[in-house]
Motif scaffolding. Structure first.
Motif, PDB file in Angstrom:
ATOM      1  N   LEU A  58       0.824  -1.194   0.000  1.00 19.00           N
ATOM      2  CA  LEU A  58       0.000   0.000   0.000  1.00 19.00           C
ATOM      3  C   LEU A  58       0.865   1.254   0.000  1.00 19.00           C
ATOM      4  CD1 LEU A  58      -2.998   0.663   0.080  1.00 19.00           C
ATOM      5  CD2 LEU A  58      -2.506  -1.735   0.359  1.00 19.00           C
ATOM      6  N   PHE A  59       1.983   1.198   0.744  1.00 18.45           N
ATOM      7  CA  PHE A  59       2.886   2.346   0.786  1.00 18.45           C
ATOM      8  C   PHE A  59       3.364   2.689  -0.618  1.00 18.45           C
ATOM      9  CE2 PHE A  59       7.360   3.475   0.432  1.00 18.45           C
ATOM     10  CZ  PHE A  59       7.358   4.730   1.012  1.00 18.45           C
ATOM     11  N   LEU A  60       3.755   1.643  -1.363  1.00 20.89           N
ATOM     12  CA  LEU A  60       4.266   1.877  -2.717  1.00 20.89           C
ATOM     13  C   LEU A  60       3.196   2.518  -3.585  1.00 20.89           C
ATOM     14  CD1 LEU A  60       6.188  -1.459  -3.217  1.00 20.89           C
ATOM     15  CD2 LEU A  60       7.128   0.801  -2.785  1.00 20.89           C
ATOM     16  N   PHE A  61       1.979   1.990  -3.431  1.00 17.40           N
ATOM     17  CA  PHE A  61       0.859   2.538  -4.187  1.00 17.40           C
ATOM     18  C   PHE A  61       0.619   3.998  -3.806  1.00 17.40           C
ATOM     19  CE2 PHE A  61      -3.770   3.333  -3.928  1.00 17.40           C
ATOM     20  CZ  PHE A  61      -4.035   3.410  -5.280  1.00 17.40           C
ATOM     21  N   ILE A  62       0.550   4.248  -2.501  1.00 14.66           N
ATOM     22  CA  ILE A  62       0.240   5.587  -2.016  1.00 14.66           C
ATOM     23  C   ILE A  62       1.352   6.558  -2.392  1.00 14.66           C
ATOM     24  CG2 ILE A  62      -0.013   6.960   0.072  1.00 14.66           C
ATOM     25  CD1 ILE A  62      -1.338   4.370   1.257  1.00 14.66           C
ATOM     26  N   PHE A  63       2.598   6.082  -2.229  1.00 23.33           N
ATOM     27  CA  PHE A  63       3.730   6.935  -2.567  1.00 23.33           C
ATOM     28  C   PHE A  63       3.627   7.376  -4.020  1.00 23.33           C
ATOM     29  CE2 PHE A  63       8.009   7.854  -3.945  1.00 23.33           C
ATOM     30  CZ  PHE A  63       8.415   8.720  -2.953  1.00 23.33           C
ATOM     31  N   ASN A  64       3.292   6.421  -4.880  1.00 24.89           N
ATOM     32  CA  ASN A  64       3.166   6.738  -6.292  1.00 24.89           C
ATOM     33  C   ASN A  64       2.013   7.716  -6.524  1.00 24.89           C
ATOM     34  OD1 ASN A  64       3.919   6.197  -9.097  1.00 24.89           O
ATOM     35  ND2 ASN A  64       1.868   5.339  -9.227  1.00 24.89           N
ATOM     36  N   PRO A 120       7.359   2.496  -9.666  1.00 25.21           N
ATOM     37  CA  PRO A 120       8.813   2.665  -9.692  1.00 25.21           C
ATOM     38  C   PRO A 120       9.467   1.722  -8.679  1.00 25.21           C
ATOM     39  CG  PRO A 120       7.698   4.595  -8.771  1.00 25.21           C
ATOM     40  CD  PRO A 120       6.640   3.702  -9.299  1.00 25.21           C
ATOM     41  N   SER A 121      10.698   1.300  -8.983  1.00 25.91           N
ATOM     42  CA  SER A 121      11.384   0.353  -8.101  1.00 25.91           C
ATOM     43  C   SER A 121      11.478   0.919  -6.692  1.00 25.91           C
ATOM     44  CB  SER A 121      12.783   0.081  -8.643  1.00 25.91           C
ATOM     45  OG  SER A 121      13.620  -0.300  -7.583  1.00 25.91           O
ATOM     46  N   PHE A 122      11.166   0.086  -5.702  1.00 22.51           N
ATOM     47  CA  PHE A 122      11.114   0.623  -4.336  1.00 22.51           C
ATOM     48  C   PHE A 122      12.452   0.546  -3.622  1.00 22.51           C
ATOM     49  CE2 PHE A 122       9.639  -3.769  -4.176  1.00 22.51           C
ATOM     50  CZ  PHE A 122      10.384  -4.313  -3.147  1.00 22.51           C
ATOM     51  N   LEU A 123      13.334  -0.355  -4.095  1.00 20.96           N
ATOM     52  CA  LEU A 123      14.577  -0.530  -3.361  1.00 20.96           C
ATOM     53  C   LEU A 123      15.471   0.705  -3.449  1.00 20.96           C
ATOM     54  CD1 LEU A 123      15.194  -4.275  -4.173  1.00 20.96           C
ATOM     55  CD2 LEU A 123      14.477  -3.269  -2.011  1.00 20.96           C
ATOM     56  N   GLY A 124      15.265   1.522  -4.481  1.00 26.63           N
ATOM     57  CA  GLY A 124      16.086   2.718  -4.604  1.00 26.63           C
ATOM     58  C   GLY A 124      15.431   3.943  -4.002  1.00 26.63           C
ATOM     59  N   ASN A 125      14.282   3.746  -3.407  1.00 26.68           N
ATOM     60  CA  ASN A 125      13.527   4.882  -2.891  1.00 26.68           C
ATOM     61  C   ASN A 125      13.846   5.102  -1.413  1.00 26.68           C
ATOM     62  OD1 ASN A 125      11.601   6.638  -1.976  1.00 26.68           O
ATOM     63  ND2 ASN A 125       9.906   5.637  -3.042  1.00 26.68           N
ATOM     64  N   PRO A 126      14.495   6.228  -1.074  1.00 24.56           N
ATOM     65  CA  PRO A 126      14.879   6.424   0.327  1.00 24.56           C
ATOM     66  C   PRO A 126      13.678   6.429   1.271  1.00 24.56           C
ATOM     67  CG  PRO A 126      15.209   8.433  -0.952  1.00 24.56           C
ATOM     68  CD  PRO A 126      14.899   7.347  -1.924  1.00 24.56           C
ATOM     69  N   TRP A 127      12.539   6.913   0.778  1.00 24.75           N
ATOM     70  CA  TRP A 127      11.352   6.966   1.645  1.00 24.75           C
ATOM     71  C   TRP A 127      10.888   5.574   2.047  1.00 24.75           C
ATOM     72  CZ3 TRP A 127      10.068  10.974   4.233  1.00 24.75           C
ATOM     73  CH2 TRP A 127      10.444  12.234   3.745  1.00 24.75           C
ATOM     74  N   PHE A 128      11.209   4.600   1.177  1.00 20.71           N
ATOM     75  CA  PHE A 128      10.830   3.236   1.486  1.00 20.71           C
ATOM     76  C   PHE A 128      11.507   2.787   2.780  1.00 20.71           C
ATOM     77  CE2 PHE A 128      11.569  -1.358   1.018  1.00 20.71           C
ATOM     78  CZ  PHE A 128      10.259  -1.782   0.884  1.00 20.71           C
TER      79      PHE A 128
END
Lengths: 221, 794
Positions: free
Chosen positions: B37-43, B369-377
């Motif tokens: 959900l975080f990935l979805f919401i972040f996007n 977008p790929s999540f592993l490179g996302n600092p917010w992740f």
């Protein structure tokens, strides 16, 4: 070393009050080896717990090394007993999940002693009790006598001034019991103050002094 | 010290495999839900944030009154942009018009009907930060005959050849030279294009279109000078509108305002009127709260199992206290343990998320977008570990560390009624959430099936839709229709401006009923076969017909709602006149009234509709006779290619058209179904843990009872009762909450089901059955055990 004056402890059941300790006066000097005796329910363990500051009392005064215990807050009491008192239990009460080494080390952790110092102190006592070979075993892999030996090592690791033992041989056979009592005697000779609770006349005889309790009252002193 | 705690934690973990697994599994599921959900919401929240000038970009929107509701309309005419630049040169830096179009693009022998072409002003790439791989953002669209294509579109036409300088044919009439290649448009952009062509290209063929203020077909974006307050600009818009549109407003009897909508507000605009990508903030928040609730349920499992097992840990706690630990240190130890669990679960969740990514992408319909490179992740992960660690760890930690050392060493410690009732409260909460979710799913499924099976008032079966999306087919619509009718399997053909479920214009009407008032009615411009093709019912008067020579200019049909709106019964309406003040020059006579049919989604009530013959044909509906549409489609294709050669033949079916209207709801249905399954699974996981724990604890009691003559049923009942009571209570609490939530959801449908008692009963039944199975298995196992054995263990 410590002095109990007019100690009362009771529990209320309904409107009936049951006394666990009744007007107990007791003075213990440094270097003494005291045995507390008495039938089941006479208040032996309660008295030992009060001396060990694990249990509170309702009335009276308790002075330990010139500190008025009855006036101290829980945190200060905890600091006091963790520095000066070691406990030995009938059921050993070792932590099953920790090895012999880690069990002995635990009290030092709570006294914020550095890791390197801890290592030296534990190695020292393992050596003294000749249980170096067992340091990586878990309590369940040891016999009762060996477990109690570890329990005593743990009680002594922080160099307490007073050793409290609640029926230390109660779960042991007579040979193991004898070894433990001899160890106590030797510790006493080296200057350790010891108070033990026991059922057995024979074990009580190791002490320099016997206190008989009946219904929470000291019979003779 | 920490090392010592870690050791204890790991050894406890190994010793209590079942409980540890339940905890880890539950937390992993909960955290995975949260991460996805975080990935979805972040996007969702990253939409349009990549534009460098983003905070200065606004979209010009007209604000009008539609059936009493304020409606923001993003479409303006091409004349706005130059007028704005002319009137506010100090405030507006640049203005860019963007019109989405679909055109036939050909290269050598390949041609595609491109649906995502943007016709835009030459500043398009300098206002918006869509990266160009080749070409200069400032000049790439300067030449009217240039075109910018995205990377993947270039590949489609040119393969591995260098696209720059290649010539593409635009609608078989104009030549466009490729001057730039854009990176594929990121997912998180509300503007999505495959090609950009200068708007100037149209100037030669439609010069007056650029100066007409009432042909509202495109978006206009303005970039303000830095540090300009848009409110000051908006204040002057009133005068602007009066200056250019004052006369027009008088004519139609309605006034419109103009606003500047910030770029970053466009994506989440509610009930937007345009064809760009939009998100639904409410749904984002709802999904977010559901994910958090599932995580909370998992945390509660942790709390429940830890406190249930507190008695076992009490010896260790007592001992540590005797050895000198103060409360703070013990709390620290237990919180560390739960943080450890949370960390482990987090790592598993990251793996699981990675594993689920393809399925998730498929479900969403786009790549995240790929999540592993996302600092917010990672910030999110750290947040979850801390939150879960504290949330799940603090209560057990405080409870455990409060034990009196003597009692816990003696082993006589009663973990007390307080702990038990607290655990029950948690179970109640878990099942409240689960049952609410189940109620939601039941109601949504029921409503969706109602929508799918409800009689729409027209015949939607076996009807093809062919859109007139190029000039060739649009100009020869009637020829197309006549040739189609010669195919034996074709029953009826009707050309029209909007199919049921599609877009219907609204126009102001004057009517005989009250000539002073303007009525805003939906319109359908069609031919004489409309009623026949859709199978509508005429309830008064007659159908439109060629037999009456005047019908095409002077007759109209209205629907029942329109008759009611005008204050007539259907029969009274016949013979009265109505007048479309914009489209028609003479009044039309109402010759017939059709029964209401759902020409829009069931979310909206049926509005008044005027059906009149007209040339504005945007599509053809083809009603097919035979059951097998395959051969007919082929014949239709042949006709199409003969009339519009070079254009790809594209068609759809009317019944599918309606399914598209409820795509958002279908998605809600599947998301909620998945979530409710997960929630009840995690809740039952905890229940299973509690059940197995209490049965172990009560082994001796069960043995004694059996020896005393208790039956197996009695024992199962005895063991299950305690755990099922909170489940039932939770289910009961869920009823009013579920009712409230779903009542609100149903309000978004003008046509909806009524609540029925069985919906709640079903939801509760499902929850209780699953819980009963979970608890019952444990209870039966205990009840069937040989009492001699269970007594011996003590």
């Amino acid at each position: 070393m410590l002095e109990l004056k007019g100690i009362y402890k009771w529990v209320n059941t309904g409107n009936h009050r049951t006394f666990l300790l009744k007007d107990v006066d007791l003075t213990v000097k440094e270097g003494e080896f005291i045995s507390i005796m008495g039938p089941s329910g006479s208040g032996k363990s309660t008295l030992l717990n009060v001396i060990g500051m694990l249990d509170e009392f309702n009335e009276g005064e308790y002075n330990f090394l010139n500190e008025s215990v009855h006036k101290l807050k829980e945190k200060q009491r905890s600091a006091l007993y963790k520095q000066y008192i070691g406990f030995v239990f009938q059921a050993y009460h070792l932590i099953d999940e920790l090895t012999v080494y880690e069990n002995i080390e635990t009290p030092l952790i709570y006294q914020n002693i550095k890791s390197s110092d801890r290592k030296a102190m534990v190695a020292d006592i393992l050596d003294r009790f000749q249980i170096v070979g067992k340091k990586d075993l878990f309590p369940t892999q040891l016999s009762g006598g060996q477990q109690q030996l570890v329990g005593i090592a743990r009680a002594l690791i922080a160099n307490p001034k007073l050793l409290l033992a609640d029926e230390p041989t109660g779960n042991l056979n007579s040979k193991q019991g004898e070894e433990i009592m001899n160890l106590f005697k030797q510790l006493n000779h080296e200057g350790m103050t010891i108070i033990q609770v026991t059922h057995s006349e024979k074990n009580a005889a190791y002490g320099s002094h016997i206190i008989n309790l009946l219904d929470g009252m000291i019979q003779n002193n | 010290m920490v090392k010592n705690y870690l050791l204890i934690a790991i050894k406890n973990f190994r010793k209590q495999k079942l409980f540890s697994l339940i905890n880890i599994l539950g937390l992993t599921i909960g955290i995975t839900c949260c991460l996805l959900l975080f990935l979805f919401i972040f996007n969702e929240f990253s939409y349009d944030k990549f534009h460098k000038n983003g905070k200065d970009i606004y979209r010009i929107m007209r604000v009008g009154n539609l059936n009493g509701n304020r409606q923001e309309i993003p479409y303006v005419s091409a004349a706005y942009a130059p007028a704005l630049m002319n009137d506010f040169p100090d405030v507006i830096e640049k203005a860019v018009r963007v019109m989405r179009d679909n055109d036939l693009i050909s290269y050598n022998n390949i041609s595609f009907n491109e649906k995502n072409i943007y016709l835009a002003d030459s500043d398009f790439f300098s206002v918006f930060s869509f990266n160009l791989i080749r070409g200069n953002p400032g000049t790439v669209l300067k030449d009217p005959n240039s075109i910018v294509v995205t990377e993947s579109t270039a590949k489609k036409y040119f393969g591995n050849e260098d696209p720059i300088g290649k010539i593409l044919q635009f609608n078989k009439s104009q030549q466009l030279k490729v001057t730039g290649i854009a990176k594929d448009v990121p997912v998180n952009s509300h503007l999505q294009f495959d090609m950009v062509v200068p708007l100037e290209l149209l100037k030669s063929s439609r010069p007056d279109w650029f100066t007409n203020f009432s042909l509202n077909t495109l978006f206009t974006y303005i970039q303000l000078k830095p540090n300009t307050d848009p409110a000051l600009l908006e204040k002057q818009f009133g005068g602007f509108m009066d200056k250019y549109l004052g006369n027009f407003f008088k004519e139609i009897g309605q006034k419109m305002e103009l606003i500047a909508k910030p770029l970053n507000k466009i994506y989440f605009a509610a009930n937007a009127f345009d064809s760009v990508k939009h998100g639904n903030k409410k749904m984002v928040y709802i999904f977010m709260s559901i994910a958090l609730l599932i995580l909370l349920i998992a945390c509660m499992n942790f709390i429940n199992l830890s406190t249930a097992r507190a008695a076992e840990r009490s010896k260790e706690v007592g001992l540590r206290k005797v050895l000198g630990a103060v409360k703070k240190q013990l709390i620290g130890q237990f919180i560390l343990e739960s943080v450890l669990f949370a960390t482990l679960a987090c790592f598993l969740s990251i793996g699981l998320t990675e594993l689920l990514m393809p399925a998730y992408t498929h479900f969403l319909g786009y790549d995240l977008p790929s999540f592993l490179g996302n600092p917010w992740f990672y910030v999110c992960i750290a947040g979850i570990i801390t939150a879960v660690g504290l949330l799940a760890g603090s209560y057990p930690a405080i409870l455990l560390s409060s034990f009196s050392p003597i009692e816990s060493l003696k082993g006589v410690l009663k973990v007390g009624k307080k702990g038990t009732s607290f655990r029950k409260v948690l179970v109640v909460f878990q099942f409240t959430v689960s049952v609410i979710l189940i109620i939601c799913v039941v109601v949504i499924i029921k409503q969706m099936s109602y929508i799918k099976n409800t009689d729409l008032g027209f015949n939607k079966e076996q009807t093809m839709i062919i859109r007139f999306d190029n000039y060739d087919i649009a100009s020869k619509g009637h020829q197309f229709k006549n040739e189609l009718l010669s195919i034996p399997a074709v029953q009826d053909v009707s050309l029209m401006s909007g199919e049921p479920g599609g877009f219907h214009d609204s126009y102001p009407f004057e009517a005989e009923a009250n000539p002073a008032e303007k009525y805003l009615f939906n319109t359908e411009f069609t031919d004489m076969d409309f009623v026949k093709t859709l199978g509508l019912k005429i309830i008064a008067g007659r159908d439109l017909s060629d037999q009456f020579g005047t019908d095409s200019l002077q007759a109209a049909l209205i629907n029942r709602t329109a008759a009611v709106k005008l204050g007539y019964t259907p029969d009274q309406a016949i013979g009265k006149w109505i007048f479309n003040t914009i489209r028609d020059s003479i009044k039309r006579t109402i010759v017939g009234v059709v029964e209401d049919y759902h020409f829009a989604s069931l979310k909206d009530p049926i509005n008044p509709l005027v059906i009149s013959p007209g040339k504005d044909n945007r599509l053809a509906l083809i009603k097919i006779k035979s059951a097998d549409p395959g051969p007919v489609i082929n014949n239709v294709r042949k006709v199409y290619s003969s009339i519009a050669p070079g254009y790809p033949f594209e068609y759809s079916f009317l019944d599918e058209r309606f399914d598209q209207l409820y795509r958002a709801e279908s998605r809600q249905e599947s998301v909620l179904s998945i979530f409710s399954i997960i929630a009840i699974f995690v809740a039952c996981l905890g229940l299973f843990g509690l059940a197995s724990y209490t049965t172990i604890k009560r082994t001796k009691e069960v043995g004694v009872r059996k020896v005393l003559g208790s039956s197996v049923q009695n024992i199962v009942l005895l063991l299950s009762k305690d755990l099922l009571k909170p489940v039932l209570l939770g289910a009961l609490i869920a009823i009013p909450i579920g009712y409230y939530a779903m009542n609100k959801w149903l309000q978004s449908f003008a046509y909806r089901i009524e609540f029925q008692w069985w919906m709640f009963a079903l939801a509760i039944g499902i929850a209780i059955t699953i819980a009963l199975l979970t608890v019952g298995v444990q209870a039966i196992k205990a009840a069937l055990a040989n009492p001699v054995k269970s007594l011996r263990t003590e």
